[in-house]
Write a protein that holds these residues in place. Sequence first.
Motif, PDB file in Angstrom:
ATOM      1  N   ILE A   1      46.594  45.009  21.513  1.00  0.00           N
ATOM      2  CA  ILE A   1      46.866  43.750  22.045  1.00  0.00           C
ATOM      3  C   ILE A   1      45.761  43.149  22.593  1.00  0.00           C
ATOM      4  CG2 ILE A   1      49.307  43.944  22.143  1.00  0.00           C
ATOM      5  CD1 ILE A   1      49.291  44.546  24.983  1.00  0.00           C
ATOM      6  N   LEU A   2      45.470  41.859  22.725  1.00  0.00           N
ATOM      7  CA  LEU A   2      44.427  41.156  23.230  1.00  0.00           C
ATOM      8  C   LEU A   2      45.052  40.569  24.545  1.00  0.00           C
ATOM      9  CD1 LEU A   2      42.397  39.614  20.455  1.00  0.00           C
ATOM     10  CD2 LEU A   2      42.007  41.717  21.801  1.00  0.00           C
ATOM     11  N   ILE A   3      44.507  40.801  25.841  1.00  0.00           N
ATOM     12  CA  ILE A   3      45.072  40.145  27.073  1.00  0.00           C
ATOM     13  C   ILE A   3      43.887  39.422  27.544  1.00  0.00           C
ATOM     14  CG2 ILE A   3      45.916  40.912  29.323  1.00  0.00           C
ATOM     15  CD1 ILE A   3      46.626  43.504  28.042  1.00  0.00           C
ATOM     16  N   ASP A   4      44.305  38.142  28.013  1.00  0.00           N
ATOM     17  CA  ASP A   4      43.587  37.188  28.597  1.00  0.00           C
ATOM     18  C   ASP A   4      43.782  37.325  29.930  1.00  0.00           C
ATOM     19  OD1 ASP A   4      41.942  35.037  29.686  1.00  0.00           O
ATOM     20  OD2 ASP A   4      42.884  33.743  28.261  1.00  0.00           O
ATOM     21  N   ARG A   5      42.826  37.751  30.760  1.00  0.00           N
ATOM     22  CA  ARG A   5      42.856  38.236  32.276  1.00  0.00           C
ATOM     23  C   ARG A   5      43.000  36.704  33.147  1.00  0.00           C
ATOM     24  NH1 ARG A   5      42.572  43.323  33.944  1.00  0.00           N
ATOM     25  NH2 ARG A   5      41.683  42.846  35.931  1.00  0.00           N
ATOM     26  N   THR A   6      42.477  35.595  32.463  1.00  0.00           N
ATOM     27  CA  THR A   6      42.424  34.577  33.213  1.00  0.00           C
ATOM     28  C   THR A   6      43.745  33.772  32.873  1.00  0.00           C
ATOM     29  OG1 THR A   6      41.034  33.472  31.804  1.00  0.00           O
ATOM     30  CG2 THR A   6      39.940  34.467  33.515  1.00  0.00           C
ATOM     31  N   GLY A   7      44.383  34.132  31.853  1.00  0.00           N
ATOM     32  CA  GLY A   7      45.793  33.312  31.617  1.00  0.00           C
ATOM     33  C   GLY A   7      46.676  33.113  32.460  1.00  0.00           C
ATOM     34  N   THR A   8      47.317  32.097  32.396  1.00  0.00           N
ATOM     35  CA  THR A   8      48.497  31.357  33.574  1.00  0.00           C
ATOM     36  C   THR A   8      49.764  32.113  32.919  1.00  0.00           C
ATOM     37  OG1 THR A   8      46.932  29.517  34.317  1.00  0.00           O
ATOM     38  CG2 THR A   8      49.321  29.791  34.958  1.00  0.00           C
ATOM     39  N   PRO A   9      50.433  33.151  33.481  1.00  0.00           N
ATOM     40  CA  PRO A   9      51.453  33.434  33.122  1.00  0.00           C
ATOM     41  C   PRO A   9      52.574  32.386  33.491  1.00  0.00           C
ATOM     42  CG  PRO A   9      50.937  34.630  35.031  1.00  0.00           C
ATOM     43  CD  PRO A   9      49.698  33.935  34.693  1.00  0.00           C
ATOM     44  N   HIS A  10      53.585  32.316  32.723  1.00  0.00           N
ATOM     45  CA  HIS A  10      54.892  31.400  33.102  1.00  0.00           C
ATOM     46  C   HIS A  10      56.160  31.832  32.464  1.00  0.00           C
ATOM     47  CE1 HIS A  10      54.527  29.942  28.729  1.00  0.00           C
ATOM     48  NE2 HIS A  10      53.196  29.939  29.107  1.00  0.00           N
ATOM     49  N   HIS A  11      57.174  31.288  32.665  1.00  0.00           N
ATOM     50  CA  HIS A  11      58.480  31.521  32.090  1.00  0.00           C
ATOM     51  C   HIS A  11      58.274  31.893  30.538  1.00  0.00           C
ATOM     52  CE1 HIS A  11      62.721  32.304  31.483  1.00  0.00           C
ATOM     53  NE2 HIS A  11      62.746  31.326  30.595  1.00  0.00           N
ATOM     54  N   GLY A  12      58.441  33.023  29.828  1.00  0.00           N
ATOM     55  CA  GLY A  12      58.652  33.310  28.437  1.00  0.00           C
ATOM     56  C   GLY A  12      57.113  33.951  28.133  1.00  0.00           C
ATOM     57  N   SER A  13      56.261  33.886  28.943  1.00  0.00           N
ATOM     58  CA  SER A  13      54.946  34.583  28.546  1.00  0.00           C
ATOM     59  C   SER A  13      55.051  35.998  28.234  1.00  0.00           C
ATOM     60  CB  SER A  13      53.764  34.235  29.585  1.00  0.00           C
ATOM     61  OG  SER A  13      53.379  33.142  29.779  1.00  0.00           O
ATOM     62  N   VAL A  14      54.461  36.701  27.385  1.00  0.00           N
ATOM     63  CA  VAL A  14      54.258  38.144  27.316  1.00  0.00           C
ATOM     64  C   VAL A  14      53.040  38.552  28.336  1.00  0.00           C
ATOM     65  CG1 VAL A  14      53.939  40.071  26.168  1.00  0.00           C
ATOM     66  CG2 VAL A  14      55.441  38.277  25.181  1.00  0.00           C
ATOM     67  N   VAL A  15      53.375  39.469  29.111  1.00  0.00           N
ATOM     68  CA  VAL A  15      52.243  39.846  30.222  1.00  0.00           C
ATOM     69  C   VAL A  15      51.937  41.332  30.227  1.00  0.00           C
ATOM     70  CG1 VAL A  15      52.629  37.717  31.374  1.00  0.00           C
ATOM     71  CG2 VAL A  15      53.806  39.910  32.029  1.00  0.00           C
TER      72      VAL A  15
END
Length: 136
Positions: free
Chosen positions: A67-81
């Motif tokens: 999996i590719l993970i964006d460390r600067t992505g903003t998690p929100h309800h429903g995001s896969v983290v």
Amino acid sequence: MTSTENPEFTPVPESLLPTGFPSPAQDYFSGRIDLNKALIPNPASTVLMRVRDNAMNLDAICAGDEILIDRTGTPHHGSVVAATVDGGETLIRRLRQTNDRSWLEASNPDTPPTEISDDTNLQVLGVVTRTLHKIL
């Protein structure tokens, strides 16, 4: 172009391709696909991780996938983290939030949700942006 001119890409001679009518898109083929540009919008903040279990298999994220993970992505309800809870192992889960509670939810019903309370040390490592699934 020979493979020595561009060692990253070796074109396939048309004589080796399956026969049939010519593709209408053949005139638009640039001869190169850059998967970094296509799959990774933020290269400096993206990491690759191998999935070790099937907790998210109903979301098509299976053991052995990358999996590719964006460390600067903003998690929100429903995001896969990708996250750790209380310093434990890294979990790949869907973040669920309501007004009064939060939890990490697996898609596999055999994996219980992880409740997040005020006393929980949740560290979201990043937002999952892509799944790379190997076809055997």
